[in-house]
Motif scaffolding. Structure first.
Motif, mmCIF file in Angstrom:
data_model
loop_
_atom_site.group_PDB
_atom_site.id
_atom_site.type_symbol
_atom_site.label_atom_id
_atom_site.label_comp_id
_atom_site.label_asym_id
_atom_site.label_seq_id
_atom_site.Cartn_x
_atom_site.Cartn_y
_atom_site.Cartn_z
ATOM 1 N N ASN A 19 -27.020 -12.607 -2.851
ATOM 2 C CA ASN A 19 -27.843 -13.482 -3.511
ATOM 3 C C ASN A 19 -28.856 -13.811 -2.449
ATOM 4 O O ASN A 19 -29.959 -14.140 -3.209
ATOM 5 C CB ASN A 19 -26.775 -14.825 -3.625
ATOM 6 C CG ASN A 19 -25.978 -14.715 -4.654
ATOM 7 O OD1 ASN A 19 -26.322 -14.823 -5.900
ATOM 8 N ND2 ASN A 19 -24.633 -14.387 -4.400
ATOM 9 N N LYS A 37 -24.978 -9.473 -16.448
ATOM 10 C CA LYS A 37 -23.802 -10.197 -16.366
ATOM 11 C C LYS A 37 -22.480 -10.168 -15.880
ATOM 12 O O LYS A 37 -21.767 -10.802 -15.310
ATOM 13 C CB LYS A 37 -23.377 -10.693 -17.843
ATOM 14 C CG LYS A 37 -22.769 -11.664 -18.382
ATOM 15 C CD LYS A 37 -23.350 -13.001 -18.300
ATOM 16 C CE LYS A 37 -22.568 -14.075 -18.810
ATOM 17 N NZ LYS A 37 -23.120 -15.474 -18.593
ATOM 18 N N GLN A 40 -22.706 -11.098 -12.018
ATOM 19 C CA GLN A 40 -22.588 -12.608 -12.029
ATOM 20 C C GLN A 40 -20.991 -12.936 -12.275
ATOM 21 O O GLN A 40 -20.639 -13.745 -11.655
ATOM 22 C CB GLN A 40 -23.350 -13.328 -12.964
ATOM 23 C CG GLN A 40 -23.280 -14.609 -12.736
ATOM 24 C CD GLN A 40 -24.278 -15.540 -13.532
ATOM 25 O OE1 GLN A 40 -25.069 -14.779 -14.166
ATOM 26 N NE2 GLN A 40 -24.154 -16.896 -13.629
ATOM 27 N N HIS A 81 -24.797 -22.255 -6.738
ATOM 28 C CA HIS A 81 -25.941 -21.393 -7.147
ATOM 29 C C HIS A 81 -25.301 -20.556 -8.103
ATOM 30 O O HIS A 81 -26.134 -19.991 -9.045
ATOM 31 C CB HIS A 81 -26.272 -20.657 -5.847
ATOM 32 C CG HIS A 81 -27.243 -19.459 -6.220
ATOM 33 N ND1 HIS A 81 -28.632 -19.691 -6.472
ATOM 34 C CD2 HIS A 81 -27.166 -18.264 -6.130
ATOM 35 C CE1 HIS A 81 -29.197 -18.859 -6.892
ATOM 36 N NE2 HIS A 81 -28.359 -17.647 -6.625
ATOM 37 N N THR A 85 -26.608 -24.146 -13.745
ATOM 38 C CA THR A 85 -28.049 -23.697 -14.040
ATOM 39 C C THR A 85 -28.785 -24.892 -14.619
ATOM 40 O O THR A 85 -28.405 -25.664 -15.390
ATOM 41 C CB THR A 85 -27.924 -22.484 -15.222
ATOM 42 O OG1 THR A 85 -26.963 -21.537 -14.745
ATOM 43 C CG2 THR A 85 -29.254 -22.151 -15.578
ATOM 44 N N LYS A 87 -32.537 -27.029 -15.678
ATOM 45 C CA LYS A 87 -33.793 -26.452 -16.557
ATOM 46 C C LYS A 87 -34.757 -26.281 -15.469
ATOM 47 O O LYS A 87 -36.013 -25.488 -15.752
ATOM 48 C CB LYS A 87 -33.964 -27.649 -17.470
ATOM 49 C CG LYS A 87 -32.860 -27.745 -18.589
ATOM 50 C CD LYS A 87 -33.370 -28.850 -19.480
ATOM 51 C CE LYS A 87 -32.549 -28.697 -20.838
ATOM 52 N NZ LYS A 87 -32.655 -29.728 -21.696
ATOM 53 N N ARG A 89 -36.306 -26.630 -11.030
ATOM 54 C CA ARG A 89 -35.764 -26.778 -9.999
ATOM 55 C C ARG A 89 -36.796 -27.468 -8.988
ATOM 56 O O ARG A 89 -37.858 -27.688 -9.404
ATOM 57 C CB ARG A 89 -35.696 -25.363 -9.009
ATOM 58 C CG ARG A 89 -36.693 -24.464 -9.127
ATOM 59 C CD ARG A 89 -36.544 -23.179 -8.289
ATOM 60 N NE ARG A 89 -35.750 -22.449 -8.626
ATOM 61 C CZ ARG A 89 -35.813 -21.014 -9.164
ATOM 62 N NH1 ARG A 89 -37.165 -20.648 -9.220
ATOM 63 N NH2 ARG A 89 -34.909 -20.191 -9.711
ATOM 64 N N PRO A 147 -30.657 -23.889 -6.915
ATOM 65 C CA PRO A 147 -30.156 -23.774 -7.770
ATOM 66 C C PRO A 147 -30.513 -22.678 -8.858
ATOM 67 O O PRO A 147 -31.749 -22.304 -8.550
ATOM 68 C CB PRO A 147 -30.201 -25.026 -9.041
ATOM 69 C CG PRO A 147 -31.552 -25.587 -8.455
ATOM 70 C CD PRO A 147 -31.341 -25.202 -6.703
ATOM 71 N N LYS A 148 -29.846 -22.030 -9.952
ATOM 72 C CA LYS A 148 -30.506 -21.033 -10.748
ATOM 73 C C LYS A 148 -31.189 -21.826 -11.869
ATOM 74 O O LYS A 148 -30.790 -23.143 -12.092
ATOM 75 C CB LYS A 148 -29.492 -20.317 -11.450
ATOM 76 C CG LYS A 148 -28.940 -19.020 -10.321
ATOM 77 C CD LYS A 148 -27.969 -18.345 -11.134
ATOM 78 C CE LYS A 148 -27.721 -17.029 -10.397
ATOM 79 N NZ LYS A 148 -26.664 -16.043 -11.206
ATOM 80 N N THR A 149 -31.941 -21.327 -12.483
ATOM 81 C CA THR A 149 -32.735 -22.086 -13.177
ATOM 82 C C THR A 149 -32.958 -21.320 -14.619
ATOM 83 O O THR A 149 -32.707 -20.108 -14.712
ATOM 84 C CB THR A 149 -34.333 -22.321 -13.140
ATOM 85 O OG1 THR A 149 -34.907 -21.358 -12.609
ATOM 86 C CG2 THR A 149 -34.295 -23.533 -12.053
ATOM 87 N N LYS A 150 -32.804 -21.888 -15.868
ATOM 88 C CA LYS A 150 -33.107 -21.068 -17.090
ATOM 89 C C LYS A 150 -34.293 -20.388 -17.111
ATOM 90 O O LYS A 150 -35.442 -21.061 -16.872
ATOM 91 C CB LYS A 150 -32.920 -21.913 -18.151
ATOM 92 C CG LYS A 150 -31.431 -22.356 -18.416
ATOM 93 C CD LYS A 150 -31.168 -23.363 -19.608
ATOM 94 C CE LYS A 150 -29.889 -23.515 -19.843
ATOM 95 N NZ LYS A 150 -29.894 -24.796 -20.752
ATOM 96 N N THR A 151 -34.529 -19.184 -17.379
ATOM 97 C CA THR A 151 -35.931 -18.358 -17.694
ATOM 98 C C THR A 151 -36.443 -18.386 -18.920
ATOM 99 O O THR A 151 -35.573 -18.679 -20.309
ATOM 100 C CB THR A 151 -35.850 -17.212 -17.156
ATOM 101 O OG1 THR A 151 -34.773 -16.530 -17.677
ATOM 102 C CG2 THR A 151 -35.499 -17.268 -15.696
#
Length: 151
Positions: A19, A37, A40, A81, A85, A87, A89, A147-151
């Motif tokens: 990561n 996927k 992950q 992380h 997820t 929206k 960061r 965090p992960k964010t939505k792309t």
């Protein structure tokens, strides 16, 4: 118990390294193809297995090495992380990861003094309390900084 401990350490190192590298590649290339996927899912499954392995280690071991608490801290921010997820960061992901790794280094070198100062007890008498605090702090700071964010 040594085999279980090695499994926990090695699995955690592999997850953090993978990561870390994806975060660096994302930051330098400004775009990174969506993580598969499958990868992950394997990482999430590994974190769940690690949680059960850590609980088993806590139950079966008579003494917990102080380095083990850092694994809980790392597990906490890795879990936030990989599972959560957001929206948007709050800060740049490379800066956030750098902050988390800096905190990890400080904890590695100063955790005995910090814990003894806060609790005024011997380190061995408050093992489960330390583990829960490290886990929760790792989760919360992982949500804030990496965090992960939505792309």
């Amino acid at each position: 118990m040594n085999t279980l401990m090695y499994f926990i350490y090695i699995s955690t190192i592999i997850l953090v390294a993978y990561n870390f590298m994806t975060t660096i590649l994302f930051c330098f290339e400004k775009k990174l193809e969506a993580t598969h996927k499958y990868i992950q899912t394997v990482q999430q499954l590994t974190l769940v297995v690690l949680l059960f392995a850590m609980m088993l280690y806590f139950c079966k071991s008579e003494s917990i090495p102080t380095e083990f608490y850092l694994v809980l801290w790392i597990w906490g921010f890795m879990t936030s992380h990989l599972f959560l997820t957001l929206k948007k960061r709050l800060i740049h992901p490379l800066l956030g990861l750098g902050i988390l790794l800096a905190i990890t280094i400080v904890l590695f070198f100063k955790q005995e003094e910090i814990i003894e100062t806060l609790k005024q007890k011997e380190l061995t008498t408050i093992g489960i309390e330390i583990a829960i605090v490290y886990l929760i702090l790792g989760l919360l700071l992982g949500i804030i900084f990496w965090p992960k964010t939505k792309t």
